[in-house]
Design an enzyme around this catalytic site. Structure first.
Site, PDB file in Angstrom:
ATOM      1  N   GLU A  78      20.933  47.819   0.112  1.00 25.11           N
ATOM      2  CA  GLU A  78      20.712  48.588   1.339  1.00 25.11           C
ATOM      3  C   GLU A  78      21.478  48.002   2.524  1.00 25.11           C
ATOM      4  O   GLU A  78      21.522  48.610   3.598  1.00 25.11           O
ATOM      5  CB  GLU A  78      19.212  48.653   1.652  1.00 25.11           C
ATOM      6  CG  GLU A  78      18.523  47.336   1.890  1.00 25.11           C
ATOM      7  CD  GLU A  78      18.039  46.663   0.616  1.00 25.11           C
ATOM      8  OE1 GLU A  78      17.141  45.789   0.720  1.00 25.11           O
ATOM      9  OE2 GLU A  78      18.545  46.987  -0.487  1.00 25.11           O
ATOM     10  N   ARG A  79      22.120  46.823   2.329  1.00 26.08           N
ATOM     11  CA  ARG A  79      22.867  46.212   3.427  1.00 26.08           C
ATOM     12  C   ARG A  79      24.223  46.880   3.660  1.00 26.08           C
ATOM     13  O   ARG A  79      24.720  46.911   4.782  1.00 26.08           O
ATOM     14  CB  ARG A  79      23.078  44.722   3.157  1.00 26.08           C
ATOM     15  CG  ARG A  79      21.792  43.927   3.025  1.00 26.08           C
ATOM     16  CD  ARG A  79      22.099  42.467   2.760  1.00 26.08           C
ATOM     17  NE  ARG A  79      20.908  41.697   2.438  1.00 26.08           N
ATOM     18  CZ  ARG A  79      20.907  40.396   2.167  1.00 26.08           C
ATOM     19  NH1 ARG A  79      22.045  39.729   2.173  1.00 26.08           N
ATOM     20  NH2 ARG A  79      19.789  39.780   1.872  1.00 26.08           N
ATOM     21  N   CYS A  91      29.562  35.111  -6.121  1.00 29.30           N
ATOM     22  CA  CYS A  91      28.943  34.292  -7.161  1.00 29.30           C
ATOM     23  C   CYS A  91      29.991  33.503  -7.933  1.00 29.30           C
ATOM     24  O   CYS A  91      29.656  32.559  -8.646  1.00 29.30           O
ATOM     25  CB  CYS A  91      28.109  35.154  -8.112  1.00 29.30           C
ATOM     26  SG  CYS A  91      29.078  36.271  -9.145  1.00 29.30           S
ATOM     27  N   GLU A 100      22.121  27.515  -4.320  1.00 28.71           N
ATOM     28  CA  GLU A 100      23.292  28.290  -3.926  1.00 28.71           C
ATOM     29  C   GLU A 100      23.280  28.526  -2.415  1.00 28.71           C
ATOM     30  O   GLU A 100      22.301  29.031  -1.875  1.00 28.71           O
ATOM     31  CB  GLU A 100      23.286  29.632  -4.673  1.00 28.71           C
ATOM     32  CG  GLU A 100      24.496  30.491  -4.431  1.00 28.71           C
ATOM     33  CD  GLU A 100      24.468  31.756  -5.281  1.00 28.71           C
ATOM     34  OE1 GLU A 100      25.542  32.212  -5.702  1.00 28.71           O
ATOM     35  OE2 GLU A 100      23.368  32.298  -5.517  1.00 28.71           O
ATOM     36  N   LYS A 131      21.301  51.877  -7.859  1.00 21.84           N
ATOM     37  CA  LYS A 131      20.588  51.445  -6.657  1.00 21.84           C
ATOM     38  C   LYS A 131      21.375  50.300  -6.040  1.00 21.84           C
ATOM     39  O   LYS A 131      21.265  49.150  -6.428  1.00 21.84           O
ATOM     40  CB  LYS A 131      19.160  50.980  -6.993  1.00 21.84           C
ATOM     41  CG  LYS A 131      18.213  51.103  -5.800  1.00 21.84           C
ATOM     42  CD  LYS A 131      17.814  49.903  -5.047  1.00 21.84           C
ATOM     43  CE  LYS A 131      18.246  48.546  -5.044  1.00 21.84           C
ATOM     44  NZ  LYS A 131      18.524  48.063  -3.629  1.00 21.84           N
TER      45      LYS A 131
END
Length: 497
Positions: free
Chosen positions: A174-175, A279, A381, A171
């Site tokens: 969705e971007r 990250c 962050e 999965k």
């Protein structure tokens, strides 16, 4: 408008909901992706249950041949994958190729699955008793991956999982969902059975369906720390094996003896490359001593002004836009917060526009000085092209900053002093350490993972740790009695023999 479909066996039902996919360089919607639900996941799981047993029964060298062919196809299609990735994410082509290449390195490691999958054997553990172990697949694994590395992180997950004999359901974000679908297409072209690697699109509804499904044995996740913690708790409660990688606030410690020209060059790429949407970016630099801080700042300002921001396919651009208008607003909001907290905005990237692409999601490189550990903008962050300077008085002060921070993903130390480097690497409370290496991502035959709120679960990504995560260890104790029936061959537990 282009429609992006799921990659599953059988027809996908018409989506009830869709999500817009932007072109970050132009600010225009370029596609729509249909969002699936629990019923769609059930269809994918049913297929995985059918194909996985035969794949697991396939000898590991044949599975490796599929991985070798997949590696070859990735290399043949590198330019296409990079352009597709850049068009949806916004990172420049060179960064996009790096995204694909770092994932490909884990596929290369997975090509050696016959070697790394071998178990252990002890002859004569007791009288006539041998003990051996074997690693077996879990069944169905799933991956939930973020937008910032739509090629690398999926390959980190499914490469190891499938090579070890599992089926896999991915999965992606969705971007920017097109590259994961293309990877799945190439995997079938490489000779993998249809249904072994499937891609389902969705949001929280799909995530929850994956975490709750009883046939999915293990889930790997990369994303923000709050969601990582949620995924970990819900998945473990459902009896699954979970590895959930969260956010980061990586520090770069600059000792007074460091080569500042090299440090500035490294920071330009580590802090601003890929628009800071990594990250393992280096968004905090910690000069030790006021003199070091002033010298570093003096060199950083012209280097930052020299950065070229451009559209994703501009070969001269150092970095491109961020992924969505919402993310642009979020990053600029953090700069506002730092300013309100009393930090000094030395170079301000807010309000940046690119001529001819005024609607694009661009943010100029930003340098913020006099940031303190109590500031919220330091604690959280930012995930954008923003570099904060936190000044340290001495080595112990600098060591304490990353060690005490809520995140513990990566840290770098810049120095010429071997003793300081050894001391720092040993004592710092962070999962991945670089010595004069600004982005300390381990190579594919080691493992990737942070500490504290940067990682939930006991097992890291890829390498030997990844192999452990996607397999279960079976231990066999065996003997072959001589017969006789007089009790002389009575079983004795090996540890008691």
């Amino acid at each position: 408008m282009r429609q992006i479909d799921h990659f599953i066996v059988g027809d996908s039902p018409d989506p009830v909901r869709t999500h817009q996919v932007w072109n970050p360089s132009t600010g225009e919607v370029q596609a729509e992706v249909g969002l699936g639900d629990a019923a769609l996941l059930e269809q994918a799981v049913a297929t995985a249950l059918k194909v996985q047993p035969e794949w697991a029964a396939t000898n590991p060298q044949k599975r490796a041949r599929v991985m070798f062919k997949f590696k070859d196809l990735i290399e043949q299609n590198m330019q296409q994958l990079a352009e597709l990735l850049s068009s949806e994410h916004g990172k420049v082509i060179d960064d996009a190729k790096g995204d694909v290449q770092r994932g490909l390195e884990v596929i290369e490691y997975a090509c050696g699955i016959p070697q790394v999958l071998k178990g252990e054997y002890t002859q004569g553990a007791g009288p006539g008793i041998d003990v051996y172990s074997m690693r077996q697949p879990l069944g169905i694994g799933a991956g939930i991956t973020p937008f910032n590395f739509p090629a690398m992180i999926p390959m980190w997950m499914f490469g190891m999982a499938i090579a070890a004999g599992n089926a896999f359901i991915l999965k992606p974000s969705e971007r920017d969902p097109s590259v994961p679908v293309r990877l799945a297409e190439l995997f079938v072209e490489a000779g993998a059975p249809e249904g072994l690697l499937q891609v389902v699109h969705g949001d929280k509804e799909m995530v929850d369906a994956i975490l709750d499904h009883p046939a999915i044995s293990a889930v790997s996740f990369v994303g923000s720390s709050d969601i990582a913690h949620y995924v970990y708790k819900r998945g473990v409660a459902a009896g699954k094996r979970i590895q959930a990688m969260g956010g980061a606030k990586n520090h770069g410690i600059v000792m007074p003896d460091a080569d500042l020209d090299q440090v500035v060059n490294d920071l330009a790429g580590a802090a601003f490359g890929s628009a800071g949407e990594r990250c393992m970016a280096l968004p905090v630099v910690v000069p030790v001593g006021e003199e070091t801080a002033e010298r570093l700042k003096e060199k950083l300002i012209p280097a930052i002004h020299a950065l070229n921001i451009g559209v994703s396919n501009d070969p001269d651009a150092h970095y491109g836009p961020v992924v969505t208008p919402e993310h642009k607003a979020r990053v600029e909001g953090w700069i506002d917060t730092a300013e309100k907290e009393g930090a000094e905005i030395v170079v301000d990237g807010r309000g940046f526009t690119l001529q001819g692409h005024e609607k694009g999601f661009f943010i100029g490189p930003t340098l913020i000085d006099h940031v303190t550990p109590k500031m919220e903008s330091y604690q959280e962050e930012i995930f954008g092209p923003v570099l904060q300077i936190v000044r340290a008085n001495d080595f112990e002060d600098a060591l304490r900053l990353p060690s005490d921070h809520q995140y513990g993903n990566g840290v770098a130390l810049f120095t010429r002093n071997g003793h300081a480097a050894r001391e720092f690497a040993s004592r710092v409370n962070v999962g991945m350490v670089g010595i004069n290496v600004p982005i300390p991502v381990p190579v594919s035959y080691h493992s990737f993972g942070g500490w504290k709120r940067s990682g939930f679960g006991d097992t890291d990504q890829y390498g030997t740790e990844g192999l452990k995560f996607w397999t279960k260890l079976k231990k066999v104790t065996q003997r072959w009695p001589d017969g006789g029936g007089d009790g002389s061959n009575a079983f004795v537990i090996p540890t008691m023999g």
